[in-house]
Design a protein around this motif. Structure first.
Motif, PDB file in Angstrom:
ATOM      1  N   ALA A  69      -6.914  -8.161   1.454  1.00 59.81           N
ATOM      2  CA  ALA A  69      -6.380  -7.228   2.457  1.00 59.81           C
ATOM      3  C   ALA A  69      -5.926  -5.936   1.772  1.00 59.81           C
ATOM      4  O   ALA A  69      -5.410  -5.961   0.656  1.00 59.81           O
ATOM      5  CB  ALA A  69      -5.203  -7.867   3.182  1.00 59.81           C
ATOM      6  N   PRO A  70      -6.133  -4.807   2.442  1.00 60.65           N
ATOM      7  CA  PRO A  70      -5.665  -3.546   1.862  1.00 60.65           C
ATOM      8  C   PRO A  70      -4.142  -3.536   1.798  1.00 60.65           C
ATOM      9  O   PRO A  70      -3.474  -4.160   2.624  1.00 60.65           O
ATOM     10  CB  PRO A  70      -6.177  -2.479   2.836  1.00 60.65           C
ATOM     11  CG  PRO A  70      -6.450  -3.202   4.102  1.00 60.65           C
ATOM     12  CD  PRO A  70      -6.746  -4.630   3.744  1.00 60.65           C
ATOM     13  N   PRO A  71      -3.579  -2.850   0.817  1.00 64.04           N
ATOM     14  CA  PRO A  71      -2.114  -2.825   0.709  1.00 64.04           C
ATOM     15  C   PRO A  71      -1.493  -2.121   1.915  1.00 64.04           C
ATOM     16  O   PRO A  71      -2.031  -1.158   2.453  1.00 64.04           O
ATOM     17  CB  PRO A  71      -1.859  -2.049  -0.577  1.00 64.04           C
ATOM     18  CG  PRO A  71      -3.117  -1.311  -0.868  1.00 64.04           C
ATOM     19  CD  PRO A  71      -4.234  -2.062  -0.201  1.00 64.04           C
ATOM     20  N   VAL A  72      -0.367  -2.631   2.324  1.00 64.98           N
ATOM     21  CA  VAL A  72       0.372  -2.049   3.457  1.00 64.98           C
ATOM     22  C   VAL A  72       1.322  -1.011   2.882  1.00 64.98           C
ATOM     23  O   VAL A  72       2.082  -1.286   1.942  1.00 64.98           O
ATOM     24  CB  VAL A  72       1.158  -3.140   4.208  1.00 64.98           C
ATOM     25  CG1 VAL A  72       1.989  -2.546   5.314  1.00 64.98           C
ATOM     26  CG2 VAL A  72       0.215  -4.208   4.730  1.00 64.98           C
ATOM     27  N   HIS A  76       8.586   4.199   3.217  1.00 62.95           N
ATOM     28  CA  HIS A  76       8.741   5.617   2.905  1.00 62.95           C
ATOM     29  C   HIS A  76       7.434   6.253   2.450  1.00 62.95           C
ATOM     30  O   HIS A  76       7.430   7.370   1.960  1.00 62.95           O
ATOM     31  CB  HIS A  76       9.820   5.805   1.826  1.00 62.95           C
ATOM     32  CG  HIS A  76      11.136   5.245   2.246  1.00 62.95           C
ATOM     33  ND1 HIS A  76      11.892   5.817   3.248  1.00 62.95           N
ATOM     34  CD2 HIS A  76      11.836   4.162   1.836  1.00 62.95           C
ATOM     35  CE1 HIS A  76      13.001   5.125   3.418  1.00 62.95           C
ATOM     36  NE2 HIS A  76      12.988   4.098   2.569  1.00 62.95           N
ATOM     37  N   GLU A  77       6.343   5.567   2.633  1.00 63.57           N
ATOM     38  CA  GLU A  77       5.041   6.119   2.253  1.00 63.57           C
ATOM     39  C   GLU A  77       4.319   6.572   3.515  1.00 63.57           C
ATOM     40  O   GLU A  77       3.717   5.791   4.211  1.00 63.57           O
ATOM     41  CB  GLU A  77       4.209   5.056   1.530  1.00 63.57           C
ATOM     42  CG  GLU A  77       4.778   4.641   0.195  1.00 63.57           C
ATOM     43  CD  GLU A  77       3.905   3.603  -0.470  1.00 63.57           C
ATOM     44  OE1 GLU A  77       2.668   3.693  -0.364  1.00 63.57           O
ATOM     45  OE2 GLU A  77       4.451   2.679  -1.090  1.00 63.57           O
TER      46      GLU A  77
END
Length: 80
Positions: A69-72, A76-77
Protein backbone atom coordinates in the motif's frame (compact mmCIF):
# COMPACT_ATOMS: atom_id res chain seq x y z
CA UNK A 1 -12.33 -60.23 25.34
CA UNK A 2 -11.63 -56.49 25.66
CA UNK A 3 -11.52 -53.95 22.89
CA UNK A 4 -8.07 -52.37 23.15
CA UNK A 5 -9.00 -49.62 20.68
CA UNK A 6 -11.62 -48.34 23.13
CA UNK A 7 -9.12 -48.02 25.97
CA UNK A 8 -7.19 -44.74 26.07
CA UNK A 9 -3.43 -45.03 25.75
CA UNK A 10 -1.04 -42.96 27.84
CA UNK A 11 -0.40 -40.75 24.81
CA UNK A 12 -4.07 -40.05 24.02
CA UNK A 13 -4.99 -39.59 27.68
CA UNK A 14 -2.39 -36.82 28.00
CA UNK A 15 -4.04 -34.82 25.20
CA UNK A 16 -2.39 -33.01 22.32
CA UNK A 17 1.37 -32.61 22.56
CA UNK A 18 3.23 -29.52 21.38
CA UNK A 19 5.57 -30.07 18.46
CA UNK A 20 8.21 -27.84 20.01
CA UNK A 21 8.80 -25.81 16.85
CA UNK A 22 10.89 -22.72 17.52
CA UNK A 23 9.40 -19.52 16.10
CA UNK A 24 12.12 -16.99 15.35
CA UNK A 25 10.97 -13.35 15.60
CA UNK A 26 10.91 -11.53 12.26
CA UNK A 27 11.21 -8.01 13.67
CA UNK A 28 7.77 -7.05 12.30
CA UNK A 29 5.38 -6.79 15.24
CA UNK A 30 2.24 -7.66 13.24
CA UNK A 31 3.85 -10.71 11.65
CA UNK A 32 5.36 -11.88 14.94
CA UNK A 33 1.96 -11.60 16.65
CA UNK A 34 0.35 -13.82 14.01
CA UNK A 35 3.17 -16.36 14.16
CA UNK A 36 2.94 -16.44 17.95
CA UNK A 37 -0.74 -17.35 17.60
CA UNK A 38 0.34 -20.62 15.97
CA UNK A 39 1.33 -21.78 19.46
CA UNK A 40 -2.40 -21.95 20.27
CA UNK A 41 -2.70 -24.89 17.89
CA UNK A 42 -0.25 -26.84 20.06
CA UNK A 43 -2.95 -27.21 22.71
CA UNK A 44 -5.80 -28.16 20.38
CA UNK A 45 -6.84 -31.46 18.91
CA UNK A 46 -6.10 -31.74 15.19
CA UNK A 47 -9.66 -30.79 14.21
CA UNK A 48 -9.16 -27.41 15.92
CA UNK A 49 -6.01 -26.50 13.99
CA UNK A 50 -7.80 -25.31 10.86
CA UNK A 51 -9.42 -22.31 12.55
CA UNK A 52 -6.07 -21.13 13.94
CA UNK A 53 -4.22 -21.72 10.65
CA UNK A 54 -6.85 -19.87 8.62
CA UNK A 55 -6.79 -16.91 11.01
CA UNK A 56 -2.98 -16.72 10.96
CA UNK A 57 -2.93 -17.04 7.17
CA UNK A 58 -5.49 -14.24 6.83
CA UNK A 59 -3.46 -11.99 9.16
CA UNK A 60 -0.19 -12.67 7.33
CA UNK A 61 -1.83 -11.92 3.97
CA UNK A 62 -3.12 -8.61 5.35
CA UNK A 63 0.37 -7.75 6.64
CA UNK A 64 1.90 -8.51 3.23
CA UNK A 65 -0.80 -6.52 1.42
CA UNK A 66 -0.11 -3.56 3.70
CA UNK A 67 3.51 -3.57 2.53
CA UNK A 68 2.31 -2.86 -1.02
CA UNK A 69 0.00 0.00 0.00
CA UNK A 70 1.21 3.53 -0.70
CA UNK A 71 2.27 5.45 2.41
CA UNK A 72 -0.43 7.55 4.03
CA UNK A 73 0.59 11.18 4.52
CA UNK A 74 0.94 12.30 8.12
CA UNK A 75 -1.36 14.92 9.64
CA UNK A 76 1.02 17.77 8.77
CA UNK A 77 1.96 16.64 5.28
CA UNK A 78 -0.21 18.53 2.83
CA UNK A 79 0.49 17.17 -0.62
CA UNK A 80 -2.03 19.27 -2.51
Amino acid sequence: MTDEAAEPTAESAAGPAALGIVRTPTGHDAVDAHLARLAEADHLAADGHLTVYEDVHRGLREALTALDAPPVPGPHENRS
